[in-house]
Design a protein around this motif. Sequence first.
Motif, PDB file in Angstrom:
ATOM      1  N   CYS A   1      -7.993 -13.847 -11.841  1.00 36.64           N
ATOM      2  CA  CYS A   1      -6.769 -13.537 -11.095  1.00 36.64           C
ATOM      3  C   CYS A   1      -6.102 -14.818 -10.601  1.00 36.64           C
ATOM      4  CB  CYS A   1      -7.079 -12.618  -9.915  1.00 36.64           C
ATOM      5  SG  CYS A   1      -7.471 -10.917 -10.378  1.00 36.64           S
ATOM      6  N   LEU A   2      -6.915 -15.797 -10.173  1.00 38.85           N
ATOM      7  CA  LEU A   2      -6.367 -17.076  -9.734  1.00 38.85           C
ATOM      8  C   LEU A   2      -5.703 -17.809 -10.895  1.00 38.85           C
ATOM      9  CD1 LEU A   2      -6.031 -19.235  -7.551  1.00 38.85           C
ATOM     10  CD2 LEU A   2      -8.310 -20.091  -8.158  1.00 38.85           C
ATOM     11  N   VAL A   3      -6.340 -17.744 -12.074  1.00 34.76           N
ATOM     12  CA  VAL A   3      -5.765 -18.370 -13.266  1.00 34.76           C
ATOM     13  C   VAL A   3      -4.435 -17.728 -13.615  1.00 34.76           C
ATOM     14  CG1 VAL A   3      -6.061 -18.644 -15.761  1.00 34.76           C
ATOM     15  CG2 VAL A   3      -7.940 -19.179 -14.214  1.00 34.76           C
ATOM     16  N   LEU A   4      -4.367 -16.398 -13.554  1.00 35.13           N
ATOM     17  CA  LEU A   4      -3.122 -15.695 -13.849  1.00 35.13           C
ATOM     18  C   LEU A   4      -2.014 -16.125 -12.894  1.00 35.13           C
ATOM     19  CD1 LEU A   4      -4.341 -12.049 -14.615  1.00 35.13           C
ATOM     20  CD2 LEU A   4      -3.421 -13.713 -16.229  1.00 35.13           C
ATOM     21  N   ALA A   5      -2.352 -16.257 -11.622  1.00 35.15           N
ATOM     22  CA  ALA A   5      -1.348 -16.676 -10.635  1.00 35.15           C
ATOM     23  C   ALA A   5      -0.831 -18.083 -10.923  1.00 35.15           C
ATOM     24  CB  ALA A   5      -1.955 -16.611  -9.230  1.00 35.15           C
ATOM     25  N   CYS A   6      -1.718 -18.961 -11.402  1.00 29.32           N
ATOM     26  CA  CYS A   6      -1.300 -20.321 -11.723  1.00 29.32           C
ATOM     27  C   CYS A   6      -0.487 -20.369 -13.011  1.00 29.32           C
ATOM     28  CB  CYS A   6      -2.523 -21.232 -11.856  1.00 29.32           C
ATOM     29  SG  CYS A   6      -3.467 -21.458 -10.335  1.00 29.32           S
TER      30      CYS A   6
ATOM     31  N   LEU B   1       4.816 -25.071 -19.942  1.00 30.53           N
ATOM     32  CA  LEU B   1       3.619 -25.320 -20.752  1.00 30.53           C
ATOM     33  C   LEU B   1       3.525 -24.265 -21.835  1.00 30.53           C
ATOM     34  CD1 LEU B   1       1.092 -27.210 -20.890  1.00 30.53           C
ATOM     35  CD2 LEU B   1      -0.111 -25.464 -19.566  1.00 30.53           C
ATOM     36  N   SER B   2       3.734 -24.671 -23.097  1.00 26.41           N
ATOM     37  CA  SER B   2       3.756 -23.694 -24.187  1.00 26.41           C
ATOM     38  C   SER B   2       2.396 -23.043 -24.399  1.00 26.41           C
ATOM     39  CB  SER B   2       4.206 -24.378 -25.481  1.00 26.41           C
ATOM     40  OG  SER B   2       3.340 -25.450 -25.827  1.00 26.41           O
ATOM     41  N   SER B   3       1.309 -23.804 -24.198  1.00 32.45           N
ATOM     42  CA  SER B   3      -0.028 -23.238 -24.384  1.00 32.45           C
ATOM     43  C   SER B   3      -0.405 -22.250 -23.288  1.00 32.45           C
ATOM     44  CB  SER B   3      -1.063 -24.364 -24.430  1.00 32.45           C
ATOM     45  OG  SER B   3      -1.035 -25.121 -23.235  1.00 32.45           O
ATOM     46  N   ALA B   4       0.391 -22.161 -22.218  1.00 33.58           N
ATOM     47  CA  ALA B   4       0.090 -21.235 -21.131  1.00 33.58           C
ATOM     48  C   ALA B   4       0.095 -19.788 -21.601  1.00 33.58           C
ATOM     49  CB  ALA B   4       1.100 -21.415 -19.995  1.00 33.58           C
ATOM     50  N   ILE B   5       0.860 -19.481 -22.654  1.00 38.28           N
ATOM     51  CA  ILE B   5       0.908 -18.111 -23.166  1.00 38.28           C
ATOM     52  C   ILE B   5      -0.448 -17.704 -23.722  1.00 38.28           C
ATOM     53  CG2 ILE B   5       2.006 -16.595 -24.867  1.00 38.28           C
ATOM     54  CD1 ILE B   5       4.493 -18.335 -24.639  1.00 38.28           C
ATOM     55  N   LEU B   6      -1.111 -18.633 -24.428  1.00 38.66           N
ATOM     56  CA  LEU B   6      -2.441 -18.345 -24.973  1.00 38.66           C
ATOM     57  C   LEU B   6      -3.474 -18.236 -23.859  1.00 38.66           C
ATOM     58  CD1 LEU B   6      -2.492 -20.654 -28.122  1.00 38.66           C
ATOM     59  CD2 LEU B   6      -2.218 -18.167 -28.045  1.00 38.66           C
ATOM     60  N   TYR B   7      -3.385 -19.138 -22.870  1.00 36.10           N
ATOM     61  CA  TYR B   7      -4.305 -19.060 -21.742  1.00 36.10           C
ATOM     62  C   TYR B   7      -4.078 -17.771 -20.944  1.00 36.10           C
ATOM     63  CZ  TYR B   7      -5.668 -23.922 -22.446  1.00 36.10           C
ATOM     64  OH  TYR B   7      -6.162 -25.086 -22.967  1.00 36.10           O
ATOM     65  N   LEU B   8      -2.842 -17.340 -20.879  1.00 35.60           N
ATOM     66  CA  LEU B   8      -2.529 -16.087 -20.190  1.00 35.60           C
ATOM     67  C   LEU B   8      -3.147 -14.903 -20.922  1.00 35.60           C
ATOM     68  CD1 LEU B   8      -0.867 -14.876 -17.815  1.00 35.60           C
ATOM     69  CD2 LEU B   8       1.005 -14.573 -19.436  1.00 35.60           C
ATOM     70  N   SER B   9      -3.056 -14.902 -22.249  1.00 36.73           N
ATOM     71  CA  SER B   9      -3.676 -13.837 -23.046  1.00 36.73           C
ATOM     72  C   SER B   9      -5.187 -13.830 -22.862  1.00 36.73           C
ATOM     73  CB  SER B   9      -3.330 -14.009 -24.526  1.00 36.73           C
ATOM     74  OG  SER B   9      -1.961 -13.801 -24.764  1.00 36.73           O
ATOM     75  N   LEU B  10      -5.768 -15.018 -22.826  1.00 39.77           N
ATOM     76  CA  LEU B  10      -7.215 -15.125 -22.625  1.00 39.77           C
ATOM     77  C   LEU B  10      -7.622 -14.583 -21.259  1.00 39.77           C
ATOM     78  CD1 LEU B  10      -9.998 -16.132 -23.533  1.00 39.77           C
ATOM     79  CD2 LEU B  10      -9.394 -18.385 -22.615  1.00 39.77           C
ATOM     80  N   ALA B  11      -6.878 -14.946 -20.223  1.00 44.66           N
ATOM     81  CA  ALA B  11      -7.203 -14.486 -18.871  1.00 44.66           C
ATOM     82  C   ALA B  11      -7.040 -12.972 -18.744  1.00 44.66           C
ATOM     83  CB  ALA B  11      -6.317 -15.206 -17.857  1.00 44.66           C
ATOM     84  N   VAL B  12      -5.975 -12.414 -19.341  1.00 43.37           N
ATOM     85  CA  VAL B  12      -5.765 -10.964 -19.289  1.00 43.37           C
ATOM     86  C   VAL B  12      -6.875 -10.241 -20.029  1.00 43.37           C
ATOM     87  CG1 VAL B  12      -4.260  -9.097 -20.058  1.00 43.37           C
ATOM     88  CG2 VAL B  12      -3.269 -11.118 -18.996  1.00 43.37           C
ATOM     89  N   SER B  13      -7.254 -10.758 -21.207  1.00 42.12           N
ATOM     90  CA  SER B  13      -8.335 -10.144 -21.976  1.00 42.12           C
ATOM     91  C   SER B  13      -9.651 -10.169 -21.205  1.00 42.12           C
ATOM     92  CB  SER B  13      -8.489 -10.869 -23.314  1.00 42.12           C
ATOM     93  OG  SER B  13      -9.553 -10.333 -24.065  1.00 42.12           O
TER      94      SER B  13
ATOM     95  N   GLN C   1      -4.421 -35.119  -4.040  1.00 37.81           N
ATOM     96  CA  GLN C   1      -4.334 -33.671  -3.896  1.00 37.81           C
ATOM     97  C   GLN C   1      -5.075 -33.007  -5.052  1.00 37.81           C
ATOM     98  OE1 GLN C   1      -0.181 -32.789  -3.710  1.00 37.81           O
ATOM     99  NE2 GLN C   1      -0.035 -33.267  -1.534  1.00 37.81           N
ATOM    100  N   VAL C   2      -5.749 -31.902  -4.767  1.00 38.00           N
ATOM    101  CA  VAL C   2      -6.516 -31.200  -5.779  1.00 38.00           C
ATOM    102  C   VAL C   2      -5.684 -30.055  -6.323  1.00 38.00           C
ATOM    103  CG1 VAL C   2      -8.607 -29.884  -6.242  1.00 38.00           C
ATOM    104  CG2 VAL C   2      -8.676 -31.788  -4.658  1.00 38.00           C
ATOM    105  N   GLU C   3      -5.657 -29.952  -7.662  1.00 38.12           N
ATOM    106  CA  GLU C   3      -4.908 -28.862  -8.264  1.00 38.12           C
ATOM    107  C   GLU C   3      -5.558 -28.478  -9.582  1.00 38.12           C
ATOM    108  OE1 GLU C   3      -1.573 -31.571 -10.580  1.00 38.12           O
ATOM    109  OE2 GLU C   3      -0.967 -30.105  -9.075  1.00 38.12           O
ATOM    110  N   PHE C   4      -5.270 -27.239 -10.062  1.00 40.22           N
ATOM    111  CA  PHE C   4      -5.736 -26.799 -11.362  1.00 40.22           C
ATOM    112  C   PHE C   4      -4.792 -27.347 -12.422  1.00 40.22           C
ATOM    113  CE2 PHE C   4      -9.223 -23.968 -10.962  1.00 40.22           C
ATOM    114  CZ  PHE C   4      -9.174 -23.509  -9.669  1.00 40.22           C
TER     115      PHE C   4
END
Length: 354
Positions: free
Chosen positions: A86-91, A99-111, A341-344
């Motif tokens: 859920c934190l990954v999805l929010a980010c 970030l074009s690769s964010a779509i793939l990471y989003l699919s991975l997180a949803v799955s 500062q710390v960030e993902f």
Amino acid sequence: MYRPLLVLLYVFMLSDSLQSARNNILHPKTFNARRAGNTTTENDLILPELNVSSSHVRNYTAGILSTRIIPAAYLIAILIGIPSNCLVLACLINKIGSLSSAILYLSLAVSDLLLLVSLTLKVHYHLNGNNWMFGELACKLVTACFYGNIYCSIHAHMCISVLRYLAVVHPFLYRGLSKRSCTTWASLTMWVFFAAAMAPELLVHQSYYLADVGITTCHDVLPYDEEQYNFLIPYRLCLICLGFMFPFVVIAFAYGSIVYQLNRSCCDWTHYIKASTLVFVIFFLCFTPSNAIHLIHYVRLYTSQQDDFYIYFSVAVCLCCFHSCLDPFLSYFITKTTNSQVEFISLSSFSPIT
């Protein structure tokens, strides 16, 4: 858009009504069992009965492995995986535009999130002595969601590895690609393909009452002694080949090529080489045992009608669920920026992927 969904829902409802009206149904292969020839009533639903012919099935349904150890592993994965995904999805939602690769990471997180949510009912099922209380439709949906999202996660990793491979090994080709369009179509194709691949899980009866044990199982014990239903085994084998074996070869080639190319570079890519190696090793350890045992299980069913490997598969599949809660930590690292500062940030920040 809503009309195809209504038609699909109507087909599922019609299939359920036809299955409850007769017993000649196509069944996937899990544990071996024979039809009892009658039905039982539970919660105002008529369930077909099965007679368990082997002692290891009884030991599995009543043993500590399936009623305590497996649900405990699922519960750990749920408690870690759902908040982190859920934190990954929010980010990621804020980074889709940049970030074009964010779509793939989003699919991975949803799955991964859908897989972990489906585990909540499976935890209740196992803790309740492998007695399913939520009805046939819920059993079908949980089964399809469970297996479908395992394979969907594997393919999401394959797409991410191909994107990294192009960025590192073929940077000029990568720069000329419409990356956002490619990642969008890859994600849509992945979801449509596995939605269609899991359709057979929704068209067959998944829950049966075991007259010998006095419980209602979901997917674990299904009849497969009818010879005319053996063609479902090739379906399962093809699903394993397309869902795991093919992506595994692609991922191994992609990360192997990335490590080889970076080792030849004059720049210091030690951090990225270690990160890529770690991602591949954990992928291998989490997904290979369950899929290898699953493959052996169906080969043994096809050749000798032996089903005892399903017990080992039930244990090994827990590793797939742990990978779902590890994905956020594998795909994103906590690093310090210049102002401490710390960030993902994505793994792609360490490579040419943007």
